[in-house]
Design a protein around this motif. Structure first.
Motif: not given
Length: 891
Positions: A333-341, A596-608
């Motif tokens: 939460q503190l990292m924001g968008d950076v946490s995606v990577d 499956s799992n949510v890998a680095v760079g992915a998100s729940g949107d990819d399931y959709d």
């Protein structure tokens, strides 16, 4: 003995409270729906709160956690006591009252929640289905109450078919319309009246007369979809590459031994029903009369040498591990968008190293065991899991116990496959799809149908084992690449007798090697449910990949050594196993992994994204990797099959309506063309040579919009990409077009796309050429003439016209009213033709747009001036009509 049916009392342990659960900072918050406030009722914002969890808890299958989940519910349920009801002021209009069905509204809401429905709002699917006319009002509240009541009624006895007539007396007459909507929606989407009970089998038609559907894969998703389609009259053919149904759900019969032969059933694939409240597979088990065995909480751990781990130390390290997960959650939460990577493993290791001096070797081994358990839950290395989204599905976890099904989950597969036309040993390698239907090629055989549902695992899609013609959209290819797909393996052992504790279902083993922390880290006892003494050793994480190349004899030897190290110091002899089986899910060409799992760079949107259909409702996708809420689970795969069956039914209905319209051509084709031209005078979006119109009152970004591309239109000075030295590859074709149109007549081509895609197209930089490349290459959209848009666009045009109101069609503005005589119309039209000739002869040459368009064909046909825009011919080329005002004929 069958388990009792869930009753409202089953949910009494759940505390009712409002707990904020803000969305993760890296997730995209959808545009809120603008709704009028409900009179005398304040509903909470459905986006403001979710289920609350003290810590992230991604499906710890190995060791059930004693963590209560806090649900929240709005206080809109009608009062149950007569005194409070008397205190309410009477409202003359009964349509503006919250109805009272019974006194169990809150408990029925809990049951609805277990089925996947929010307590105080509609799902996106319900909103899209337009089940209520006013989102957020009293009507919505009454619909929710009726919906939950129907679900609860069916859950009382899932073996019987619930009819609409059962609710006519309990639902007030003025709400029977909502009853119709709720009941039809729940049945068609497979939320009630699904499964394998006799009453449901009796509903299957004797003949299948609707669209021909091909299902690729006979796993839980494929079987669920096939049965739902068949019940509604669709002709279904299931193609399965194996010699059996079930896919990654595989129950094997193990037996052997001299003299008194021992036999038992064991699940080599999916084994645990993760949560039983609302789990559709639990409902199937009840229909089959199967009891479910709760996986007991007791799970002792044993150290490297076989000594039991001290309970206090065990609890201390587990608490510390959960604390690190909590810190990781706050960190993202503190990292924001950076946490995606950033990976979850990197965050946990950073926190662990801070306190490394304060722990001993045993505690480090315990920490590694919990890491292995988490890697088992995700079928992926912690170093590859996304810190931002690894637990994105936690808010939707099925409540209730984790259970084993006695006899194995193959019982469910067998029941689902009954009477379903499955062709085995048909390995599909090519899927063709187009406007006329689909072709599925397996070996040298070609299967043709109207639609195809692809349910193969994510690993097969990643490997490119199936060739899609045309290629899948880049958006879907990127989603397939981003999502993670991990591995879990097992060693199943049938012993001559039970030598381990009979009062537990799981026990764990520690290792002092971090790289092999997942090797035989957890044992499942199947003695209670398998019909014989079976133990299963799990292999997760990095060890699962190494296990693929380990000789089976070496693997079994290691497992026996671990068991002897645990039990021989207790004076217990560990016998040699009668039969052993080692899985190799990573080498299996039909799975190439586990789940499956949510890998680095992915998100729940990819399931959709993976769940999106392709080819205008011809190619569909299902499977656990297409289910954002319930990925990596058997019930997630099953539910995805029901979801896509519903989508296929909807598309088939739309096509049937379209064919009916095409058989009787509309007399209002020119009227729709005029309306379209009129609406594009005030488009909702304009960028370069592109303009878009859509329904302004529909906030859904997935709603349909109409895109128009204009050729040969005078450019504004500020128009991007208008450098004089810019060139294009089809200059000659454009010059031919200009000559036929006397350098003046603009050419319009169209396409249908979603509002979201239109917004994405607007953000493309580099001018019209880059937008055209993005439109055709990235989105896979084809530009057509106005008639090619079909009745779907006609309906949208009419709705936009009605929404805007006040706009006059060109015919009206020109005075071509129905009251005019035919002679007056002809005279006025000829005047307009002469005026057009004068204007045309006075205009100067306008250079053409430099768009990278191909296959443009010039027609020598002669038409009148009131013809609609150019059409797409049968070869997919744009056919441009040459105008000749001298030939204008009377209308």
């Amino acid at each position: 003995m069958n388990p009792p049916s869930p009753t409202p009392d089953d949910f009494s342990f759940l505390p009712l409270e409002f707990v904020p659960y803000p969305p993760l900072p890296t997730q995209t918050t959808p545009t809120p729906i603008q709704t009028p406030p409900a009179p005398a009722l304040a509903l909470p914002n459905p986006n403001a709160a979710f289920l609350s969890f003290p810590i992230p808890k991604k499906r710890r299958r190995g060791r059930p956690q004693k963590i209560q989940t806090s649900f929240h519910f709005p206080h809109y349920f009608p009062p149950n006591d007569a005194q409070n009801q008397q205190q309410q002021k009477p409202v003359p209009d009964i349509s503006e009252e919250i109805i009272v069905i019974n006194k169990e509204s809150t408990n029925e809401a809990l049951i609805g929640l277990s089925a996947g429905f929010p307590a105080d709002s509609l799902t996106d699917e319900e909103i899209d289905a337009r089940l209520v006319t006013n989102i957020g009002g009293i009507e919505q509240v009454n619909y929710i109450l009726i919906r939950n009541h129907i679900i609860a009624k069916w859950r009382e006895n899932v073996s019987f078919w619930v009819t609409k007539e059962m609710f006519l007396n309990s639902v007030p007459e003025h709400c029977h319309g909502l009853l119709d909507s709720a009941y039809n929606y729940l049945v068609s989407h497979g939320y009630i009246n699904f499964g394998v009970s006799q009453s449901i089998k009796e509903r299957f038609p004797s003949e299948y007369t609707k669209s021909n559907v091909i299902v690729v894969g006979a796993g839980m998703a494929g079987l669920g979809a096939a049965r739902h389609l068949m019940r509604l009259g669709f002709k279904v053919t299931v193609l399965e590459g194996r010699k059996r149904a079930g896919g990654r759900v595989y129950t094997m019969r193990m037996e052997g031994g001299a003299g008194n032969r021992v036999s038992a059933s064991v699940d080599l694939g999916g084994s645990v029903l993760t949560g039983t409240l609302g789990n559709p597979l639990g409902i199937l088990a009840r229909q089959l009369g199967c009891w479910m065995h709760k996986v007991r909480d007791k799970c002792p751990l044993y150290s490297v040498g076989g000594r039991p781990v001290d309970l206090d130390m065990d609890m201390k390290v587990e608490t510390a591990f959960n604390g690190l997960l909590d810190k990781a959650s706050r960190l993202r939460q503190l990292m924001g968008d950076v946490s995606v990577d950033v990976s979850l493993g990197a965050a946990l290791e950073t926190f662990r190293q801070v306190n490394e001096d304060a722990v001993n070797k045993e505690e480090i081994n315990l920490f590694n065991w919990h890491c292995a358990n988490l890697e088992y839950a995700n079928a992926g290395l912690l170093s590859k899991l996304s810190l931002a989204f690894w637990d994105q599905d936690d808010p939707y976890d099925m409540g209730g116990d984790h259970c084993f099904l006695p006899g194995g989950n193959g019982r469910l597969v067998q029941a689902l496959a009954e009477n379903v036309p499955i062709l085995y040993e048909k390995t599909v390698h090519t899927i063709r799809y187009g406007s006329d239907g689909v072709q599925v090629i397996a070996g040298s055989q070609v299967f043709e149908g109207d639609m195809v549902l692809c349910t193969v695992p994510l690993g097969v899609l990643k490997n490119g084992s199936i060739k899609f013609i045309p290629e899948l959209p880049q958006r879907k290819l990127d989603g397939i690449k981003r999502l993670g797909y991990g591995l879990l393996n097992k060693v199943a052992m049938l012993f001559p007798c039970v030598f381990w504790e009979t009062d537990l279902d799981t026990f764990g083993h520690l290792t002092d090697d971090t790289s092999s922390r997942g090797e035989f880290f957890l044992f499942y006892s199947y003695a209670t449910v398998a019909g014989g003494p079976i133990l299963i050793a799990l292999v997760a994480g990095e060890a699962a990949h190494k296990f693929e190349s380990m000789p089976p004899t070496d693997a079994v030897t290691k497992v026996i050594q671990i068991l002897k190290g645990i039990y021989e110091p207790q004076g217990i002899t560990v016998p040699e196993p009668i039969q052993t089986v080692c899985t190799r899910w990573g080498s299996d060409p039909f799975t190439l992994g586990s789940y499956s799992n949510v890998a680095v760079g992915a998100s729940g949107d990819d399931y959709d994204i993976l769940a999106e259909s392709v080819g205008d409702g011809r190619l569909f996708f299902a499977g656990e990797a297409t289910n954002r809420r319930y990925p990596a689970t058997m019930h997630g795969a099953f539910l995805s099959g029901l979801r896509e069956a519903t989508n296929m039914i909807r598309y088939a209905g739309t096509r049937a309506s379209r064919m009916k319209v095409n058989r009787t051509p509309s007399k209002n084709a020119h009227t729709c063309a005029s309306l379209l031209a009129d609406l594009f005078r005030e488009p909702d979006l304009v960028f370069g040579s592109f303009s878009v119109i859509f329904g302004r009152k529909n906030p859904d970004l997935k709603s349909t919009a109409i895109l128009r591309v204009t050729f040969n239109e005078p450019r504004k000075k500020s128009q991007e990409g208008s450098r004089p030295d810019q060139r294009h590859s089809n200059k000659l074709l454009f010059q031919q077009l200009q000559s036929h149109f006397n350098q003046q007549q603009p050419v319009h081509v169209y396409t249908l796309l979603s509002k979201q895609q239109a917004l994405e197209l607007r953000e493309v930089r580099g001018g019209d050429e880059m937008r055209m490349d993005y439109l055709c290459e990235k989105l896979g959209v084809k530009l057509i003439g106005r008639k090619g848009l079909g009745p779907t666009a006609d309906s949208l045009i009419a709705s936009i016209k009605a929404e805007r109101g006040g706009h006059k069609t060109p015919a009206t503005s020109l005075g071509l009213r129905s009251g005019m005589s035919k002679l007056q119309k002809v005279t006025l039209k000829r005047k307009l033709v002469r005026r057009a000739k004068i204007v045309r002869s006075s205009n100067k040459y306008v250079p053409p747009l430099k768009l990278n368009m191909v296959n443009v064909k010039v027609s020598e046909e002669i038409h009148t001036t009131n013809q609609p825009p150019p059409e797409m011919n049968s070869t997919g080329q744009i056919q441009v009509d040459m105008l000749n005002n001298e030939q204008a004929a009377p209308s």
